[in-house]
Every structure is written in structure tokens, then in C-alpha cells.
Design an enzyme around this catalytic site. Structure first.
Site, PDB file in Angstrom:
ATOM      1  N   ASP A 159     -38.201  13.247   0.991  1.00 27.65           N
ATOM      2  CA  ASP A 159     -37.450  12.184   0.345  1.00 27.65           C
ATOM      3  C   ASP A 159     -36.604  11.505   1.407  1.00 27.65           C
ATOM      4  O   ASP A 159     -36.662  11.863   2.592  1.00 27.65           O
ATOM      5  CB  ASP A 159     -36.590  12.734  -0.795  1.00 27.65           C
ATOM      6  CG  ASP A 159     -36.477  11.750  -1.959  1.00 27.65           C
ATOM      7  OD1 ASP A 159     -35.922  10.657  -1.735  1.00 27.65           O
ATOM      8  OD2 ASP A 159     -36.939  12.063  -3.063  1.00 27.65           O
ATOM      9  N   HIS A 231     -38.833   6.026  -1.069  1.00 21.69           N
ATOM     10  CA  HIS A 231     -38.125   7.256  -0.653  1.00 21.69           C
ATOM     11  C   HIS A 231     -38.534   7.656   0.768  1.00 21.69           C
ATOM     12  O   HIS A 231     -38.732   8.835   1.061  1.00 21.69           O
ATOM     13  CB  HIS A 231     -38.412   8.393  -1.631  1.00 21.69           C
ATOM     14  CG  HIS A 231     -37.778   8.207  -2.980  1.00 21.69           C
ATOM     15  ND1 HIS A 231     -36.458   8.512  -3.235  1.00 21.69           N
ATOM     16  CD2 HIS A 231     -38.286   7.734  -4.140  1.00 21.69           C
ATOM     17  CE1 HIS A 231     -36.179   8.233  -4.503  1.00 21.69           C
ATOM     18  NE2 HIS A 231     -37.267   7.747  -5.072  1.00 21.69           N
ATOM     19  N   GLU A 295     -39.658   4.807  -8.205  1.00 23.83           N
ATOM     20  CA  GLU A 295     -38.488   4.117  -7.654  1.00 23.83           C
ATOM     21  C   GLU A 295     -38.805   3.339  -6.375  1.00 23.83           C
ATOM     22  O   GLU A 295     -38.067   3.376  -5.402  1.00 23.83           O
ATOM     23  CB  GLU A 295     -37.363   5.119  -7.387  1.00 23.83           C
ATOM     24  CG  GLU A 295     -36.937   5.878  -8.626  1.00 23.83           C
ATOM     25  CD  GLU A 295     -35.842   6.887  -8.358  1.00 23.83           C
ATOM     26  OE1 GLU A 295     -35.100   7.187  -9.297  1.00 23.83           O
ATOM     27  OE2 GLU A 295     -35.732   7.398  -7.234  1.00 23.83           O
TER      28      GLU A 295
END
Length: 530
Positions: A159, A231, A295
Site C-alpha cells: 500500500d 495505493h 480507491e
């Protein structure tokens, strides 16, 4: 018992089981039982106190367990079933049987158990990117999962805040991207504050191989996750040329969403397929690899002439289409290597997935049902009630959390495949999984507190039976005590588990759910670090 067996009834006779007793049957089943009951020092033998046999009419995870005056008989369809039968047998013993050296014999009450799980995927997710947990803690979690018949360990290995696995092909990943100079320590919605303490760590490929072998012995499959194309700060800190802009990046020291994104161009696909080869080589047989897809901020793709030209060369209309193409290309690469891709639900909403891609709909059962109706296998992962980084009570005594409140009762009441869904939709739900994101879980003691006993409730709904859970949990806590699990007590935290110093402010759950509902219907939206 937790999880509760499908069918259980007492028998009048009992049996005295002693340490060092013999186990007879096929060698692989004997190995499973010995692994499941480490404190008994069971030994292979021709005429065992525990007699094992294969029954082709039973599934691999199904078993029949009978305890009578002549001993213990187990019939099963495979090694996993033998392991789970032994876990049930273990739970028939007193709590001290979960301690080493506490006694040399136990009276096992007579019982007849016929059992099999409702779902094949019964998972726990552990985010080791935000805070790293060393190998010993991962293996301890595997042991606790095995006790509860949980069988999928989803490791979030990459991440913005860290890369957590050795790469021999791209060594800067573990040399540079596995650590950050500091971590954010502020409550959600409060001004940023940092601890000034370097944080990091990574698993060598040998570590990962060991974790996977240890898990397989306990009927647990490791599901690795490399979250892309967003990410990506940690990846780009080591190899900025893989980014959409080529600009330098740092491993992120704050929480939330970053605009850092990998390029979709061929060198990135080559990089990721090489990483997959390394992961699969270490883990061995790996039926699932999670590739994220959540995301993702696509602004840098839209602004790049090179990426835009590449999109047009592929005949794709939008950058959302390009993201779908990118994830499908990775899924194709995994399929060529014998693994299925798993994604978060934003990837499904964007469209274009391979039909065999497994979807994890964290934004709720609405999007879960849509994915199931579209023909995808679904693992229920809803924020409510399956995000264990949320507090268990709206109290200033609770350790710092992203939000409140998700209780044990909330988890126990959840149905991953509701009766009001169409039969073909329910059939697509292959399991349920709880997520522990670790922005605010800095150490193993906090991990215990967040995970247990909510994961006990997860095990119950994943296995299938939910009757009298509160009463069974009360009895089960003695086993966790014997194992040294620092769970959250039902009455609230111990004094040493309380939040210190007092840090006010968590996001309200109703606000979270409102945002999730809006985001579920907008393929271009991203969550505000929920």
C-alpha cells in the site's frame, strides 16, 4: 462450540483421552489431527484411541465425530475435515487442554457430531502494509484461525505506507519501500500529528513460503494482495519510472488516499507479472491473488499524453475503461499461472472483469448483490459489520479507532447471503471475510483486542449455525484465556487496554454508511479513508 456444529448430540458414554495416545488411519489424516491438537503429543498407531477413516460420501471439509466408551471415531472426506474434527474434539475438552503441560489426561464426554461448513471461504484480512506484523504474529493468527475453522488469510502486502515482501527481481522494493520515517497518530478528522518513529519490515520469500506451509498444515490458504494501480506510493518510491508521471515519490507517512498511481503501460504489466511469479513461487499452490483495484485516482492517467495515446490504441473510450483493461490483463496473467484474481468492488463497478474474478464488495450488500447477479463469485466484506478497525463501543475508553460502533452482536447477526436474494444470487456468495486495517493497530496486543472475540462471531456465521451464540461465546472465552489471547472483554476494556492519552473524535458510523451508499452508485468516486 464455536463455530457451532451443524448437528451435535450427547451420548451417554465417555472416554478417557491421555497424552501420547495413539491415532490410527491414513497418514495424512493422522498428521492433520496431530497438528490440530499439539498439546496431546498424539502418536501414530495401529489401534488408536482416535480412529480415522476416509468416507468418499463426505466433502473435503465435512466430518463425523463420535466419542464413546471405546474411543474416538472420525470419518471425513479429506485432510481438512480431519483437522476440523480434531478442533471440535479439542473443544470438548476442558479449557486447560489448551495449555501446554496442564494435565496428562482428559475425560471426553460422549458425543455424535455431523458437520460441514456453509461457505468455502471463511476469511480474515490483515493489513500488514500500514503496520507491519512479523512472521511469528502471522503464524499465531493462523493458529487462532484454525481453532475457529477459518480458512482464508488475506495478507494486504502493499500500500502507500509500505511494501512488505522481498523481491529478488526488484530489490529496491524491500530495501527502500519497506519502511517510512514516521507514522500518523491523530484521530480521524483531527489535525495531522506524527510520532517521529521509523516503522517498517518485510517478509523474505522464504518467510512467505514458511507462512504458507504452516497455514496449509492448518487448512488455511494464504491470499496475497498487491493493491494496484492506486495505493502506489511505496512502489513508486523505489521505481518512479513505473508511475504515470515518472516523478519521485516517498513512502507515505499519513493515512488516507494518495493520487499515486502506476502507469498502465507494458513495463508495469511486466513488473507486476514478475512480482506474481515471485509470490507464487514462494507460496506454492495459490488459488487466489488479490489485485486490489480500489480507491484509484485516475487524474494522472487522463493528463498523460502517452497514456492517453495508449488508451486510444487499445480502442478504449475512457480512463475507467483503461483501468478495467489493466486489471483484466493482470487477471489473465494470473489465470495463465493457475490463480484467480480477487478485487475490491470498485473494480466490478467499473466493469470489464474476467468472469472468474472474485469480488469483495466492501461498500455493502447492495453492491454485493449486483456482483452476484452479474455472475461473479462474491466474498461478503461489508464495512458494517466486517471492518474490525472500528471500535466496539462509542466510549472514550476504547482504543483509537477509525470509527464506531461495530459490536460482536452486529457480526453475529450478519447474513452474507440473505434469504430475500434470488437463489442464483445466494449461490454466488462463496464466503464471508472480516477486514482489519491497521492504521490504528500498531502492535500485536491491539491486534488481539480488535480481532477477538468479533472473529469468533465471524467464524460462527461463516460456518453456518448461529443459535445461542452469546452463551457459547461466554464459555469459549476460557479457551482464549488459556491461549493468551488479549481479546476485548464483553464488559469493556481492561484498564491497560484503554485509550491513552485521551484522543477524542471518531467518524460516526451513520456518516460512513451514507458516504458508502453514495459511492456505491458512482464508479469514479473514492472513499475518504473509511
Amino acid at each position: 462450540m464455536i463455530p457451532r456444529p451443524k448437528l451435535s448430540r450427547p451420548l451417554s458414554a465417555s472416554y478417557e483421552l491421555t497424552a501420547g495416545a495413539a491415532v490410527s488411519g491414513p497418514a495424512d489424516l493422522i498428521g492433520a489431527v496431530r497438528t490440530a491438537m499439539p498439546g496431546l503429543d498424539l502418536l501414530p498407531g495401529d489401534d488408536g484411541a482416535i480412529d480415522l477413516r476416509l468416507d468418499p460420501s463426505l466433502g473435503d471439509e465435512a466430518y463425523r465425530l463420535t466419542v464413546g466408551s471405546r474411543g474416538v471415531e472420525i470419518a471425513t472426506g479429506g485432510r481438512a475435515g480431519a483437522f476440523y474434527a480434531a478442533q471440535s474434539l479439542r473443544q470438548l475438552l476442558p479449557d486447560d487442554a489448551f495449555r501446554y503441560g496442564a494435565a496428562t489426561s482428559w475425560t471426553v464426554p460422549g458425543a455424535r457430531i455431523e458437520d460441514e461448513p456453509r461457505f468455502p471461504w471463511r476469511g480474515l484480512h490483515l493489513d500488514v502494509a500500514r503496520h507491519f506484523f512479523p512472521k511469528r504474529e502471522v503464524m499465531r493468527l493462523v493458529d487462532l484461525m484454525a481453532l475457529h475453522k477459518l480458512n482464508r488469510l488475506h495478507l494486504h502486502l502493499a500500500d502507500d505506507q509500505g511494501w512488505r515482501v522481498e523481491s529478488r527481481a526488484y530489490p529496491l522494493l524491500h530495501e527502500m519501500s519497506s519502511h517510512r520515517p514516521r507514522s500518523a497518530v491523530h484521530p480521524y478528522g483531527q489535525p495531522e500529528a506524527f510520532d517521529g518513529i521509523p516503522h517498517g519490515g518485510y517478509y523474505t520469500l522464504d518467510d512467505l513460503a514458511e507462512i504458507a506451509a504452516y497455514a496449509r498444515d492448518r487448512a488455511v490458504t494464504v491470499v496475497p494482495e498487491i493493491d494496484v494501480p492506486g495505493h502506489a506510493s511505496a512502489i513508486l518510491a523505489a521505481y518512479p519510472s513505473l508511475g504515470a508521471t515518472g516523478e519521485p515519490h516517498d513512502v507515505l507517512d499519513r493515512w488516507g488516499i494518495s493520487p499515486a498511481i502506476l502507469s498502465p503501460l507494458p513495463p508495469t504489466v511486466e513488473f507486476l507479472t514478475t512480482i506474481f511469479d515471485e509470490l507464487l513461487g514462494a507460496l506454492g499452490e495459490t488459488p487466489y491473488v488479490h489485485i486490489g483495484g480500489d480507491e484509484v485516482v485516475l487524474d494522472q492517467w487522463a493528463a498523460s499524453p502517452e497514456i492517453d495515446a495508449y488508451r486510444e490504441s487499445l480502442g478504449l473510450a475512457t480512463v475507467n475503461d483503461l483501468q478495467a483493461w489493466f486489471l483484466r490483463r493482470l487477471a489473465d496473467a494470473l489465470a495463465e499461472r493457475g490463480s484467480r484474481a480477487v478485487v475490491w468492488d470498485e473494480a466490478f463497478v467499473s466493469g470489464g472483469l474476467r468472469p472468474d474474478t472474485v469480488v469483495m464488495p466492501w461498500r455493502g450488500q447492495g453492491v454485493a448483490r449486483r456482483a452476484a447477479a452479474a455472475g461473479h463469485d462474491v466474498v461478503a466484506t461489508s464495512v458494517f459489520p466486517l471492518y474490525f478497525d472500528y471500535a466496539e463501543a462509542a466510549s472514550p475508553d476504547e482504543p483509537l479507532a477509525i470509527g464506531e460502533t461495530i459490536t460482536v452482536a452486529d457480526v453475529a447477526a450478519f447474513d452474507p447471503a440473505p434469504d430475500d436474494w434470488a437463489p442464483q444470487e445466494r449461490e454466488r456468495v462463496i464466503g464471508v471475510q472480516a477486514q482489519l486495517w491497521t492504521e490504528r493497530v500498531p502492535d500485536p496486543r491491539t491486534l488481539d483486542y480488535r480481532m477477538w472475540p468479533r472473529a469468533c462471531a465471524l467464524a460462527d456465521i461463516a460456518w453456518g449455525a448461529q443459535d445461542d451464540f452469546p452463551g457459547r461465546l461466554e464459555a469459549h472465552l476460557g479457551r482464549l484465556d488459556a491461549l493468551g489471547v488479549e481479546y476485548r472483554p464483553p464488559a469493556g476494556p481492561h484498564p491497560w487496554q484503554r485509550r491513552r492519552p485521551h484522543l477524542p473524535g471518531v467518524i460516526r458510523l451513520d456518516e460512513v454508511m451514507d458516504r458508502i451508499e453514495a459511492m456505491t452508485h458512482d464508479p469514479e468516486s473514492t472513499r475518504p479513508s473509511i
